[in-house]
Design a protein around this motif. Structure first.
Motif, PDB file in Angstrom:
ATOM      1  N   ASP A 294      44.038  24.757  33.526  1.00 34.90           N
ATOM      2  CA  ASP A 294      44.384  25.851  34.450  1.00 34.90           C
ATOM      3  C   ASP A 294      43.621  27.124  34.083  1.00 34.90           C
ATOM      4  N   THR A 295      43.523  27.404  32.774  1.00 31.10           N
ATOM      5  CA  THR A 295      42.792  28.587  32.327  1.00 31.10           C
ATOM      6  C   THR A 295      41.315  28.457  32.644  1.00 31.10           C
ATOM      7  N   LEU A 296      40.761  27.266  32.448  1.00 31.29           N
ATOM      8  CA  LEU A 296      39.358  27.037  32.777  1.00 31.29           C
ATOM      9  C   LEU A 296      39.105  27.279  34.260  1.00 31.29           C
ATOM     10  N   HIS A 297      40.023  26.832  35.113  1.00 30.29           N
ATOM     11  CA  HIS A 297      39.915  27.101  36.552  1.00 30.29           C
ATOM     12  C   HIS A 297      39.840  28.601  36.823  1.00 30.29           C
ATOM     13  N   GLN A 298      40.723  29.359  36.192  1.00 30.93           N
ATOM     14  CA  GLN A 298      40.774  30.802  36.437  1.00 30.93           C
ATOM     15  C   GLN A 298      39.522  31.504  35.903  1.00 30.93           C
ATOM     16  N   LEU A 299      39.043  31.092  34.748  1.00 33.21           N
ATOM     17  CA  LEU A 299      37.839  31.707  34.194  1.00 33.21           C
ATOM     18  C   LEU A 299      36.608  31.385  35.034  1.00 33.21           C
ATOM     19  N   ALA A 300      36.560  30.170  35.575  1.00 31.39           N
ATOM     20  CA  ALA A 300      35.422  29.766  36.390  1.00 31.39           C
ATOM     21  C   ALA A 300      35.273  30.635  37.629  1.00 31.39           C
ATOM     22  N   ALA A 301      36.354  31.195  38.091  1.00 32.49           N
ATOM     23  CA  ALA A 301      36.297  32.057  39.268  1.00 32.49           C
ATOM     24  C   ALA A 301      35.722  33.440  38.941  1.00 32.49           C
ATOM     25  N   LEU A 302      35.577  33.733  37.635  1.00 27.16           N
ATOM     26  CA  LEU A 302      35.138  35.059  37.234  1.00 27.16           C
ATOM     27  C   LEU A 302      33.665  35.136  36.851  1.00 27.16           C
ATOM     28  N   ALA A 303      33.143  34.076  36.191  1.00 36.66           N
ATOM     29  CA  ALA A 303      31.780  34.171  35.650  1.00 36.66           C
ATOM     30  C   ALA A 303      31.320  32.803  35.172  1.00 36.66           C
ATOM     31  N   PRO A 304      30.006  32.612  35.020  1.00 38.15           N
ATOM     32  CA  PRO A 304      29.524  31.443  34.275  1.00 38.15           C
ATOM     33  C   PRO A 304      30.042  31.520  32.834  1.00 38.15           C
ATOM     34  N   LEU A 305      30.201  30.371  32.191  1.00 36.76           N
ATOM     35  CA  LEU A 305      30.798  30.317  30.859  1.00 36.76           C
ATOM     36  C   LEU A 305      29.803  29.754  29.854  1.00 36.76           C
ATOM     37  N   ARG A 306      29.704  30.411  28.720  1.00 39.46           N
ATOM     38  CA  ARG A 306      28.919  29.876  27.615  1.00 39.46           C
ATOM     39  C   ARG A 306      29.882  29.501  26.486  1.00 39.46           C
ATOM     40  N   ILE A 307      29.657  28.329  25.890  1.00 32.53           N
ATOM     41  CA  ILE A 307      30.531  27.837  24.834  1.00 32.53           C
ATOM     42  C   ILE A 307      29.981  28.301  23.493  1.00 32.53           C
TER      43      ILE A 307
END
Length: 396
Positions: free
Chosen positions: A258-271
């Motif tokens: 669920d958190t990954l879904h919400q973060l994906a709506a904000l920006a590209p993600l780097r691990i």
């Protein structure tokens, strides 16, 4: 509290000698472990949303971030595995073949930029590692691409390191004091040449092997003895704003879908290799309770593996103890709670708690393989030990 100054009698864990992949998953106590290795350590918003959906449908709804800056899905049922693989392929998160996937162990600084040659060098390495004449490297053999103004990956697991040195790239073997300094356009080629030397020199024994071990037995080729590896200050992983974006932490690297879904709506993600994320281009921390956004949060200083019952190698649970331990740590002190002597969550020397059949063994400053300073402790015994140590010799 029992306190015995004797070594651990825990049974030895089984050493697999390889890391799970997507095309070669690893069985564990909670199902298959499927590791995803995004190109450049980066997920587009579409990939992140798709991956979150796959986790919710086919795996545990909590993903894991690894110290190699990969993502893991746990609890995958063998019957669901083919559908999961099809989903990963549709998202562009799958390699062509399992052998190519196994060789593509590239650890990147999460602060790379288009102008520092990281994307070009990674692309060249990926193509070389997927070629028919690629070196037959062991499953844990890896490359660290660390081309910022200061290296940040020296504590990360890698066998060949590429770092910035002026306007060139220093390529060197892990554990070596010298390397080869070459133009950016030659860096990937020289790194692959060093990998070929590793194989030809007997670095692979029974399918395993690491560079640092080999160079203790064999002298490096002449080109890799010309340029000293500079000493640099140790990088301290933290959270907060960076030039690349907002760096956030996650407790023990656990990322709810669920958190990954919400973060994906904000920006590209780097691990990050510190089991966190960089929200690319974002400079304000999202208000999500699962995120660690304050650099003083004690949970950033405690590392823990999956532990029992999720891992069949573990002799006890780990994360509940790590959560209990975090607020007890003095400022600047780190800790590692390990389910077995492999110490998967952290390989450096620190305050280490090792699960055993008789409680937890405490290593005051060492790894999960070190001789314990106290054995067979419970949580109260660990707290008492730390309190006593602080009274006599405060940690620094």
């Amino acid at each position: 509290m029992q306190s015995h100054l004797s070594p651990s009698t825990a049974s030895e864990p089984r050493i697999q000698g390889w890391c799970p992949g997507a095309l070669r998953p690893m069985p564990s106590g909670d199902g298959l472990v499927v590791r995803v290795r995004p190109t450049l350590g980066r997920l587009t918003p579409l990939q992140a949303q798709g991956l979150a959906g796959l986790a919710q449908q086919y795996a545990s709804p909590v993903l894991e971030l690894t110290s190699r800056a990969n993502l893991q899905l746990r609890g995958v049922c063998p019957d669901s595995y083919p559908a999961l693989i099809n989903g990963l392929r549709a998202l562009g998160l799958l390699d062509e073949r399992a052998d190519v996937e196994a060789r593509r162990n590239l650890l990147l600084s999460p602060f790379w930029t288009e102008s520092d040659s990281t994307p070009a060098i990674c692309d060249a390495l990926n193509r070389a590692l997927g070629a028919p004449d690629a070196p037959a490297l062991p499953g844990k053999f890896g490359f660290a691409i660390d081309l910022g103004a200061q290296p940040v990956l020296r504590e990360g697991s890698a066998d060949i390191r590429l770092e910035r040195l002026g306007d060139q790239v220093l390529v060197y073997a892990d554990g070596a004091t010298t390397g080869a300094c070459v133009p950016e356009a030659q860096a990937a080629h020289i790194a692959i040449e060093l990998a070929h030397w590793f194989v030809a020199s007997g670095g692979v024994i029974n399918g395993r092997g690491r560079m640092a071990s080999l160079i203790q037995r064999h002298a490096l080729p002449a080109p890799f003895t010309t340029t000293p590896v500079p000493e640099v200050p140790a990088h301290t992983a933290t959270v907060g704003n960076s030039a690349t974006g907002m760096v956030i932490g996650l407790e023990f690297g656990q990322l709810p879908a669920d958190t990954l879904h919400q973060l994906a709506a904000l920006a590209p993600l780097r691990i990050t290799p510190w089991r966190g994320l960089v929200l690319e281009g974002l400079h304000t921390a999202p208000e999500l309770s699962e995120l660690i956004t304050h650099p003083g949060d004690a949970r950033l200083r405690v590392m823990a593996c999956t532990g029992a019952p999720g891992c069949t190698q573990a002799l006890g649970p780990t994360r509940a103890l790590a959560r209990f331990l975090a607020p007890l740590l003095p400022a600047g002190r780190t800790a590692h709670v390990s389910g077995c002597t492999k110490g998967c969550a952290h390989h450096g020397a620190t305050l280490t708690l090792l699960a055993s059949e008789a409680g937890y063994h405490l290593i005051d400053h060492g790894t999960a393989q070190s001789t314990p300073d106290a054995t067979s402790l419970d949580a109260a015994g660990i707290a008492a030990y730390l309190e006593q140590q602080q009274l006599h010799a405060p940690y620094v």
